[in-house]
Enzyme design. Structure first.
Site, mmCIF file in Angstrom:
data_model
loop_
_atom_site.group_PDB
_atom_site.id
_atom_site.type_symbol
_atom_site.label_atom_id
_atom_site.label_comp_id
_atom_site.label_asym_id
_atom_site.label_seq_id
_atom_site.Cartn_x
_atom_site.Cartn_y
_atom_site.Cartn_z
ATOM 1 N N GLY A 1 0.806 -1.211 0.000
ATOM 2 C CA GLY A 1 0.000 0.000 0.000
ATOM 3 C C GLY A 1 0.834 1.253 0.000
ATOM 4 O O GLY A 1 2.028 1.233 0.286
ATOM 5 N N GLN A 2 0.180 2.353 -0.370
ATOM 6 C CA GLN A 2 0.839 3.661 -0.409
ATOM 7 C C GLN A 2 -0.165 4.695 0.022
ATOM 8 O O GLN A 2 -1.311 4.687 -0.428
ATOM 9 C CB GLN A 2 1.324 3.978 -1.823
ATOM 10 C CG GLN A 2 2.094 5.290 -1.936
ATOM 11 C CD GLN A 2 3.511 5.169 -1.422
ATOM 12 O OE1 GLN A 2 4.179 4.160 -1.646
ATOM 13 N NE2 GLN A 2 3.971 6.184 -0.707
ATOM 14 N N GLY B 1 -0.721 8.816 2.332
ATOM 15 C CA GLY B 1 -0.122 10.071 2.726
ATOM 16 C C GLY B 1 0.938 9.910 3.791
ATOM 17 O O GLY B 1 1.917 10.647 3.837
ATOM 18 N N PHE B 2 0.750 8.942 4.671
ATOM 19 C CA PHE B 2 1.738 8.694 5.717
ATOM 20 C C PHE B 2 3.020 8.125 5.133
ATOM 21 O O PHE B 2 4.118 8.451 5.577
ATOM 22 C CB PHE B 2 1.137 7.716 6.740
ATOM 23 C CG PHE B 2 2.087 7.328 7.850
ATOM 24 C CD1 PHE B 2 2.192 8.117 8.984
ATOM 25 C CD2 PHE B 2 2.860 6.183 7.763
ATOM 26 C CE1 PHE B 2 3.054 7.772 10.011
ATOM 27 C CE2 PHE B 2 3.728 5.832 8.778
ATOM 28 C CZ PHE B 2 3.829 6.629 9.912
ATOM 29 N N THR C 1 4.634 4.378 2.983
ATOM 30 C CA THR C 1 4.490 3.103 2.288
ATOM 31 C C THR C 1 4.229 1.991 3.295
ATOM 32 O O THR C 1 4.766 2.013 4.407
ATOM 33 C CB THR C 1 5.765 2.784 1.485
ATOM 34 O OG1 THR C 1 6.073 3.899 0.646
ATOM 35 C CG2 THR C 1 5.573 1.547 0.628
ATOM 36 N N VAL C 2 3.404 1.037 2.901
ATOM 37 C CA VAL C 2 3.075 -0.102 3.769
ATOM 38 C C VAL C 2 3.629 -1.377 3.152
ATOM 39 O O VAL C 2 3.447 -1.643 1.958
ATOM 40 C CB VAL C 2 1.551 -0.243 3.964
ATOM 41 C CG1 VAL C 2 1.245 -1.368 4.950
ATOM 42 C CG2 VAL C 2 0.958 1.062 4.456
ATOM 43 N N LYS D 1 4.216 0.109 8.437
ATOM 44 C CA LYS D 1 3.932 1.412 7.845
ATOM 45 C C LYS D 1 5.168 2.295 8.001
ATOM 46 O O LYS D 1 5.515 2.706 9.111
ATOM 47 C CB LYS D 1 2.720 2.042 8.528
ATOM 48 C CG LYS D 1 1.464 1.200 8.430
ATOM 49 C CD LYS D 1 0.305 1.812 9.190
ATOM 50 C CE LYS D 1 -0.108 3.130 8.585
ATOM 51 N NZ LYS D 1 -1.323 3.686 9.260
ATOM 52 N N ASP E 1 -11.342 10.251 10.629
ATOM 53 C CA ASP E 1 -11.118 9.935 9.212
ATOM 54 C C ASP E 1 -11.795 8.611 8.850
ATOM 55 O O ASP E 1 -11.189 7.724 8.250
ATOM 56 C CB ASP E 1 -9.627 9.879 8.912
ATOM 57 C CG ASP E 1 -9.328 10.117 7.429
ATOM 58 O OD1 ASP E 1 -10.198 10.652 6.717
ATOM 59 O OD2 ASP E 1 -8.227 9.761 6.983
#
Length: 419
Positions: free
Chosen positions: A139-140, A142-143, A145-146, A160, A258
């Site tokens: 995953g990608q 705003g925080f 890359t996962v 993360k 959120d």
């Protein structure tokens, strides 16, 4: 169903009417026993009162120049923003200790640790992710890359890794917020935090690995079969339980801030887990008489509470608003904002709730789901709840605990009808 928290008698926001599962049918007579066409006159006025506020919650405050846009979901998200103008970021509350849920997990060394208690080393992180192998990237956001990883004891985790933006105060704050929130909670329907690492420019959070993608991916059929209406209702109930726990049963209430489909992860059995606590805040301290937290606006366009957007006053009811938008998303399969559709259909909640008050609820059901009479009844009940959740004034919105009650009763009464 939930853990325990000492309630203050002075707070009617966080102390909803007591209930137990299964709830009595009379608890939801307005939702479960009405005829298909009843209640519409009552809700038509309500939908008119909320229709005008939808446009406000799909764009940042007037001070655009101070708004920071990014995708916050670490598992694939949509545009989010945080406004740094108009209010100070202060909480009228006290610090608290960890809240413990009643759910137990696998009996291995990592799972037996307190949530968020493990301080990992870079060597352990490199070993778990095979030096951040691109093949393990899942995953990608705003925080950052996962990565999928595996700890030495065999536990599968999601790692993360924050962007290396040491001067980005927003990302730094989100990291601290997520660590703080995740270390305080433990619930079946919340992603579990195992620990973190903060060293130099590296900021890493290690959380439970949930293998079946996000709710948004399932609604888009990226992850396989079409979600039935029954599955969507189950997912809505799981999410309601998780947010109720955050609002009511932790040592100090937490506002997620959120709630959206890309922050909901599903396991192989389609059980939902709420993720991404980067925007989470402690709610106001009821014992001190405060009713809200004055804070900068953060959230995702399309899900933002218009009252919070206007006043900078954050309460648990802001999560309720986002949840109402999510209910409409579950029913329709559409994103909150559909820019490519005709003008009257671009704001999904406004369009769908107008159809509902006109007696055409079944017409907004995701076309991938069978449009039967029984499904139509269930859709009407869900949209009636969604209409209350997105009321323009927070005082008119139900608590998340009430939402869980209503949905539980819909499932109980219509279990044999759902397809």
């Amino acid at each position: 169903m939930y853990g325990r928290r000492k309630h203050s008698s002075s707070s009617d926001i966080r102390t909803p009417d007591r209930f137990s599962y299964p709830p009595s049918p009379s608890s939801y007579s307005t939702f479960s026993s009405e005829k298909p066409n009843s209640g519409r006159d009552r809700v038509k006025g309500a939908v008119r009162s909320v229709a005008g506020v939808f446009s406000a919650c799909f764009s940042p405050p007037v001070e655009d120049k101070d708004t920071h846009h990014h995708s916050s979901s670490a598992y694939g998200g949509s545009d989010t923003f945080s406004s740094t103008s108009g209010a100070s970021d202060s909480t009228n509350g006290r610090k608290r200790g960890p809240a413990r849920g009643i759910y137990k997990v696998q009996n291995d060394p990592t799972h037996m640790k307190e949530p968020g208690s493990v301080k990992f080393t870079m060597a352990e992180i490199h070993q778990a992710t095979k030096n951040f192998s691109p093949a393990l990237k899942v995953g990608q956001g705003g925080f950052g890359t996962v990565y999928k990883g595996q700890l030495q004891d065999g536990t599968l985790v999601a790692v993360k890794r924050a962007k290396k933006s040491i001067y980005d105060k927003n990302l730094g704050g989100e990291f601290q917020s997520e660590i703080q929130a995740l270390s305080m909670v433990e619930h079946l329907n919340l992603v579990k935090c195992y620990g973190y690492l903060q060293h130099g420019e590296e900021r890493i959070i290690v959380v439970e690995y949930v293998p079946n993608g996000t709710l948004r991916e399932h609604l888009d059929c990226i992850k396989g079969n079409v979600l039935s209406l029954a599955s969507r209702l189950d997912i809505a109930i799981d999410i309601a339980h998780a947010i109720t726990y955050l609002h009511t049963y932790t040592d100090h209430p937490i506002i997620h801030r959120d709630i959206k489909s890309s922050n909901i992860l599903l396991n192989e059995k389609l059980r939902a887990k709420v993720a991404d606590f980067g925007f989470a805040r402690l709610a106001a301290d009821a014992e001190s008489g405060h009713t809200h937290v004055s804070t900068q606006v953060k959230g995702t366009a399309g899900y933002l509470d218009p009252e919070y957007l206007r006043t900078y006053q954050l309460t648990e009811k802001s999560d309720v608003y986002s949840y109402g938008i999510l209910l409409v998303e579950l029913v329709t399969g559409r994103r909150p904002i559909e820019a490519k559709r005709e003008l009257e259909e671009r704001v999904t909640a406004k369009w769908a709730l107008k159809k509902f008050t006109d007696g055409l609820a079944i017409s907004v059901l995701d076309p991938k789901v069978e449009k039967s009479d029984s499904n139509g009844l269930v859709v009407e009940k869900i949209l009636e709840l969604a209409l209350q959740c997105v009321s323009s004034h927070r005082r008119n919105r139900p608590t998340m605990r009430k939402c869980a009650e209503v949905l539980w009763n819909i499932r109980k009464e219509d279990k044999d009808l759902l397809v």
